[in-house]
Design a protein around this motif. Sequence first.
Motif, PDB file in Angstrom:
ATOM      1  N   VAL A 144       0.852  -1.184   0.000  1.00 48.82           N
ATOM      2  CA  VAL A 144       0.000   0.000   0.000  1.00 48.82           C
ATOM      3  C   VAL A 144       0.896   1.245   0.000  1.00 48.82           C
ATOM      4  CG1 VAL A 144      -1.899  -1.148   1.202  1.00 48.82           C
ATOM      5  CG2 VAL A 144      -0.133   0.035   2.528  1.00 48.82           C
ATOM      6  N   LEU A 145       0.292   2.388  -0.265  1.00 47.46           N
ATOM      7  CA  LEU A 145       1.047   3.629  -0.200  1.00 47.46           C
ATOM      8  C   LEU A 145       1.532   3.874   1.223  1.00 47.46           C
ATOM      9  CD1 LEU A 145      -1.071   6.059  -2.413  1.00 47.46           C
ATOM     10  CD2 LEU A 145       1.063   4.918  -3.015  1.00 47.46           C
ATOM     11  N   GLY A 146       2.753   4.395   1.340  1.00 49.01           N
ATOM     12  CA  GLY A 146       3.345   4.667   2.642  1.00 49.01           C
ATOM     13  C   GLY A 146       3.199   6.113   3.056  1.00 49.01           C
ATOM     14  N   SER A 147       3.790   6.443   4.196  1.00 53.18           N
ATOM     15  CA  SER A 147       3.654   7.784   4.757  1.00 53.18           C
ATOM     16  C   SER A 147       4.278   8.845   3.859  1.00 53.18           C
ATOM     17  CB  SER A 147       4.285   7.835   6.151  1.00 53.18           C
ATOM     18  OG  SER A 147       5.665   7.468   6.084  1.00 53.18           O
ATOM     19  N   GLY A 148       5.351   8.477   3.152  1.00 54.05           N
ATOM     20  CA  GLY A 148       5.976   9.445   2.256  1.00 54.05           C
ATOM     21  C   GLY A 148       5.044   9.873   1.141  1.00 54.05           C
ATOM     22  N   ALA A 149       4.311   8.920   0.582  1.00 53.95           N
ATOM     23  CA  ALA A 149       3.350   9.234  -0.474  1.00 53.95           C
ATOM     24  C   ALA A 149       2.191  10.049   0.074  1.00 53.95           C
ATOM     25  CB  ALA A 149       2.835   7.957  -1.134  1.00 53.95           C
ATOM     26  N   LEU A 150       1.766   9.721   1.310  1.00 60.78           N
ATOM     27  CA  LEU A 150       0.676  10.471   1.926  1.00 60.78           C
ATOM     28  C   LEU A 150       1.092  11.911   2.179  1.00 60.78           C
ATOM     29  CD1 LEU A 150      -0.654   7.803   4.454  1.00 60.78           C
ATOM     30  CD2 LEU A 150      -1.511   8.351   2.171  1.00 60.78           C
ATOM     31  N   LEU A 151       2.342  12.120   2.572  1.00 60.31           N
ATOM     32  CA  LEU A 151       2.844  13.477   2.776  1.00 60.31           C
ATOM     33  C   LEU A 151       2.841  14.249   1.463  1.00 60.31           C
ATOM     34  CD1 LEU A 151       4.153  15.681   4.499  1.00 60.31           C
ATOM     35  CD2 LEU A 151       6.373  14.593   4.070  1.00 60.31           C
TER      36      LEU A 151
END
Length: 227
Positions: free
Chosen positions: A64-71
Amino acid sequence: MEQGRLQTLDRGLTVLRLLAESADGLKIAALAERLGVHRAIAYRIVNTLADHGMVHRLAGGRIVLGSGALLLGARAEGNLRALARPVVEALAERAGATAFLSVAQGEDGVAVLTAEPRDTFLNIHYRVGTRHPLSRGAAGIAILAGRPPQDDDPEPVRRARADGYSLTRGELQAGAVGVSSPVPLSREAYPTLECSLGVVALDGLDIDRAVAAVPAAAAELAAQLAG
Protein backbone atom coordinates in the motif's frame (compact mmCIF):
# COMPACT_ATOMS: atom_id res chain seq x y z
CA MET A 1 9.09 3.69 -23.94
CA GLU A 2 9.36 7.21 -25.34
CA GLN A 3 12.84 8.59 -25.95
CA GLY A 4 14.08 10.68 -23.02
CA ARG A 5 12.10 8.78 -20.36
CA LEU A 6 13.84 6.80 -17.61
CA GLN A 7 12.38 3.29 -17.59
CA THR A 8 13.01 2.53 -13.92
CA LEU A 9 11.58 5.86 -12.77
CA ASP A 10 8.62 5.37 -15.09
CA ARG A 11 7.94 1.97 -13.54
CA GLY A 12 8.27 3.30 -10.01
CA LEU A 13 5.78 6.08 -10.70
CA THR A 14 3.45 3.56 -12.32
CA VAL A 15 3.58 1.45 -9.15
CA LEU A 16 2.58 4.49 -7.08
CA ARG A 17 -0.31 5.22 -9.43
CA LEU A 18 -1.50 1.60 -9.35
CA LEU A 19 -1.42 1.57 -5.56
CA ALA A 20 -3.25 4.90 -5.41
CA GLU A 21 -6.01 3.41 -7.56
CA SER A 22 -6.28 0.24 -5.44
CA ALA A 23 -8.38 0.43 -2.28
CA ASP A 24 -6.75 -2.64 -0.66
CA GLY A 25 -3.24 -2.54 -2.11
CA LEU A 26 -1.61 -5.03 -4.48
CA LYS A 27 0.74 -7.98 -4.14
CA ILE A 28 4.08 -8.21 -5.91
CA ALA A 29 2.71 -10.70 -8.45
CA ALA A 30 -0.11 -8.34 -9.44
CA LEU A 31 2.27 -5.38 -9.73
CA ALA A 32 4.66 -7.42 -11.88
CA GLU A 33 1.81 -8.48 -14.17
CA ARG A 34 0.52 -4.93 -14.60
CA LEU A 35 4.02 -3.60 -15.23
CA GLY A 36 4.80 -6.43 -17.63
CA VAL A 37 8.01 -7.33 -15.80
CA HIS A 38 9.46 -10.28 -13.87
CA ARG A 39 8.56 -10.48 -10.18
CA ALA A 40 12.19 -9.88 -9.22
CA ILE A 41 12.13 -6.51 -10.97
CA ALA A 42 8.84 -5.56 -9.31
CA TYR A 43 10.30 -6.63 -5.97
CA ARG A 44 13.34 -4.35 -6.42
CA ILE A 45 11.12 -1.41 -7.39
CA VAL A 46 8.96 -1.94 -4.31
CA ASN A 47 12.06 -2.25 -2.09
CA THR A 48 13.40 1.05 -3.39
CA LEU A 49 10.07 2.80 -2.86
CA ALA A 50 9.81 1.29 0.63
CA ASP A 51 13.27 2.61 1.53
CA HIS A 52 11.94 6.12 0.81
CA GLY A 53 8.71 5.58 2.74
CA MET A 54 6.62 5.73 -0.43
CA VAL A 55 5.09 2.25 0.01
CA HIS A 56 4.47 -0.07 2.96
CA ARG A 57 4.14 -3.85 3.12
CA LEU A 58 1.20 -5.22 5.06
CA ALA A 59 1.40 -8.49 6.97
CA GLY A 60 -0.50 -10.37 4.26
CA GLY A 61 1.97 -9.39 1.56
CA ARG A 62 -0.05 -6.58 0.04
CA ILE A 63 1.69 -3.33 -0.82
CA VAL A 64 0.00 0.00 0.00
CA LEU A 65 1.05 3.63 -0.20
CA GLY A 66 3.34 4.67 2.64
CA SER A 67 3.65 7.78 4.76
CA GLY A 68 5.98 9.44 2.26
CA ALA A 69 3.35 9.23 -0.47
CA LEU A 70 0.68 10.47 1.93
CA LEU A 71 2.84 13.48 2.78
CA LEU A 72 3.26 14.24 -0.92
CA GLY A 73 -0.50 13.95 -1.31
CA ALA A 74 -1.07 16.45 1.49
CA ARG A 75 1.42 18.85 -0.07
CA ALA A 76 -0.26 18.35 -3.45
CA GLU A 77 -3.65 19.25 -1.93
CA GLY A 78 -2.06 22.39 -0.51
CA ASN A 79 -0.71 23.26 -3.96
CA LEU A 80 -4.16 22.60 -5.43
CA ARG A 81 -5.66 25.13 -3.04
CA ALA A 82 -2.96 27.69 -3.83
CA LEU A 83 -3.51 27.35 -7.59
CA ALA A 84 -7.29 27.33 -7.24
CA ARG A 85 -7.69 30.25 -4.85
CA PRO A 86 -7.58 33.08 -7.45
CA VAL A 87 -10.01 31.16 -9.69
CA VAL A 88 -12.44 30.48 -6.82
CA GLU A 89 -12.30 34.09 -5.61
CA ALA A 90 -12.88 35.43 -9.12
CA LEU A 91 -15.82 33.04 -9.57
CA ALA A 92 -17.43 34.31 -6.37
CA GLU A 93 -17.27 37.87 -7.71
CA ARG A 94 -18.52 36.96 -11.20
CA ALA A 95 -21.44 34.91 -9.92
CA GLY A 96 -22.24 37.10 -6.92
CA ALA A 97 -22.40 34.01 -4.71
CA THR A 98 -20.28 31.85 -2.43
CA ALA A 99 -17.88 29.81 -4.57
CA PHE A 100 -16.25 26.54 -3.54
CA LEU A 101 -13.91 23.80 -4.73
CA SER A 102 -14.83 20.23 -3.79
CA VAL A 103 -12.82 17.03 -4.17
CA ALA A 104 -13.96 13.41 -4.06
CA GLN A 105 -12.91 11.41 -1.02
CA GLY A 106 -14.38 7.94 -1.21
CA GLU A 107 -18.14 8.25 -1.66
CA ASP A 108 -18.21 11.85 -0.41
CA GLY A 109 -17.41 15.26 -1.81
CA VAL A 110 -15.44 17.53 0.53
CA ALA A 111 -15.09 21.31 0.26
CA VAL A 112 -11.38 22.21 0.32
CA LEU A 113 -11.61 25.91 -0.58
CA THR A 114 -14.33 28.56 -0.41
CA ALA A 115 -14.67 32.26 -1.19
CA GLU A 116 -17.42 34.82 -0.74
CA PRO A 117 -18.14 37.88 -2.91
CA ARG A 118 -17.20 41.21 -1.34
CA ASP A 119 -20.37 43.15 -2.14
CA THR A 120 -23.07 40.61 -1.28
CA PHE A 121 -24.35 40.45 2.28
CA LEU A 122 -26.71 37.45 2.26
CA ASN A 123 -24.09 34.79 1.55
CA ILE A 124 -24.27 31.15 2.47
CA HIS A 125 -21.19 30.43 4.59
CA TYR A 126 -19.82 27.23 3.09
CA ARG A 127 -17.24 25.85 5.52
CA VAL A 128 -14.02 24.17 4.40
CA GLY A 129 -14.29 20.50 5.34
CA THR A 130 -18.04 20.32 4.67
CA ARG A 131 -18.76 16.78 3.49
CA HIS A 132 -21.74 15.43 1.54
CA PRO A 133 -22.46 12.22 -0.40
CA LEU A 134 -21.55 12.52 -4.06
CA SER A 135 -25.12 11.59 -4.95
CA ARG A 136 -26.54 14.73 -3.32
CA GLY A 137 -25.92 18.38 -4.06
CA ALA A 138 -24.54 20.16 -7.09
CA ALA A 139 -20.86 19.59 -6.22
CA GLY A 140 -21.12 15.80 -5.85
CA ILE A 141 -23.31 15.37 -8.92
CA ALA A 142 -20.80 17.41 -10.95
CA ILE A 143 -17.97 15.13 -9.80
CA LEU A 144 -19.97 12.07 -10.86
CA ALA A 145 -20.73 13.74 -14.20
CA GLY A 146 -16.99 14.13 -14.79
CA ARG A 147 -16.55 10.35 -14.73
CA PRO A 148 -16.97 8.11 -17.79
CA PRO A 149 -20.65 7.37 -18.48
CA GLN A 150 -22.17 4.29 -16.84
CA ASP A 151 -25.38 2.50 -17.77
CA ASP A 152 -26.77 3.03 -14.26
CA ASP A 153 -25.99 6.75 -13.99
CA PRO A 154 -28.98 8.55 -12.42
CA GLU A 155 -30.76 11.20 -14.45
CA PRO A 156 -29.22 14.21 -12.61
CA VAL A 157 -25.73 12.93 -13.47
CA ARG A 158 -26.67 12.35 -17.12
CA ARG A 159 -28.16 15.84 -17.36
CA ALA A 160 -25.13 17.45 -15.73
CA ARG A 161 -22.81 15.62 -18.12
CA ALA A 162 -24.84 16.83 -21.12
CA ASP A 163 -25.19 20.43 -19.85
CA GLY A 164 -21.66 20.81 -18.48
CA TYR A 165 -22.98 21.76 -15.03
CA SER A 166 -25.34 20.50 -12.33
CA LEU A 167 -28.12 22.62 -10.88
CA THR A 168 -29.78 21.65 -7.60
CA ARG A 169 -32.32 23.34 -5.33
CA GLY A 170 -32.70 22.68 -1.64
CA GLU A 171 -30.93 19.30 -1.62
CA LEU A 172 -28.49 20.12 1.17
CA GLN A 173 -30.04 23.23 2.71
CA ALA A 174 -33.55 24.60 2.46
CA GLY A 175 -33.71 27.52 0.03
CA ALA A 176 -30.20 26.99 -1.29
CA VAL A 177 -29.45 26.81 -5.02
CA GLY A 178 -26.19 25.28 -6.22
CA VAL A 179 -24.47 25.24 -9.61
CA SER A 180 -21.30 23.16 -10.11
CA SER A 181 -19.17 21.88 -12.97
CA PRO A 182 -16.60 19.08 -13.04
CA VAL A 183 -13.02 20.22 -13.44
CA PRO A 184 -11.87 18.41 -16.62
CA LEU A 185 -8.48 17.07 -15.52
CA SER A 186 -6.25 14.73 -17.48
CA ARG A 187 -6.58 11.22 -16.05
CA GLU A 188 -2.95 10.56 -17.01
CA ALA A 189 -1.69 13.57 -15.06
CA TYR A 190 -4.21 13.29 -12.20
CA PRO A 191 -5.33 9.65 -12.03
CA THR A 192 -6.98 9.92 -8.61
CA LEU A 193 -8.02 13.57 -8.33
CA GLU A 194 -11.68 14.33 -9.01
CA CYS A 195 -13.01 17.77 -8.24
CA SER A 196 -15.75 20.22 -9.06
CA LEU A 197 -16.07 23.98 -8.88
CA GLY A 198 -19.34 25.67 -8.07
CA VAL A 199 -21.38 28.36 -6.38
CA VAL A 200 -24.20 28.29 -3.86
CA ALA A 201 -26.66 30.96 -2.77
CA LEU A 202 -30.19 31.43 -1.58
CA ASP A 203 -33.12 31.53 -4.01
CA GLY A 204 -31.99 34.89 -5.39
CA LEU A 205 -29.06 33.36 -7.28
CA ASP A 206 -28.85 34.64 -10.87
CA ILE A 207 -28.95 31.26 -12.59
CA ASP A 208 -28.00 32.54 -16.05
CA ARG A 209 -25.02 34.36 -14.60
CA ALA A 210 -23.95 31.29 -12.61
CA VAL A 211 -24.25 28.75 -15.43
CA ALA A 212 -22.11 31.01 -17.62
CA ALA A 213 -19.45 31.62 -14.96
CA VAL A 214 -19.09 28.18 -13.37
CA PRO A 215 -18.13 26.02 -16.41
CA ALA A 216 -15.74 28.74 -17.60
CA ALA A 217 -14.05 28.83 -14.18
CA ALA A 218 -13.79 25.02 -14.12
CA ALA A 219 -12.09 25.07 -17.52
CA GLU A 220 -9.76 27.85 -16.32
CA LEU A 221 -8.76 25.83 -13.25
CA ALA A 222 -8.12 22.74 -15.40
CA ALA A 223 -5.83 24.83 -17.62
CA GLN A 224 -3.98 26.10 -14.54
CA LEU A 225 -3.43 22.58 -13.25
CA ALA A 226 -2.27 21.42 -16.66
CA GLY A 227 0.52 23.98 -16.41
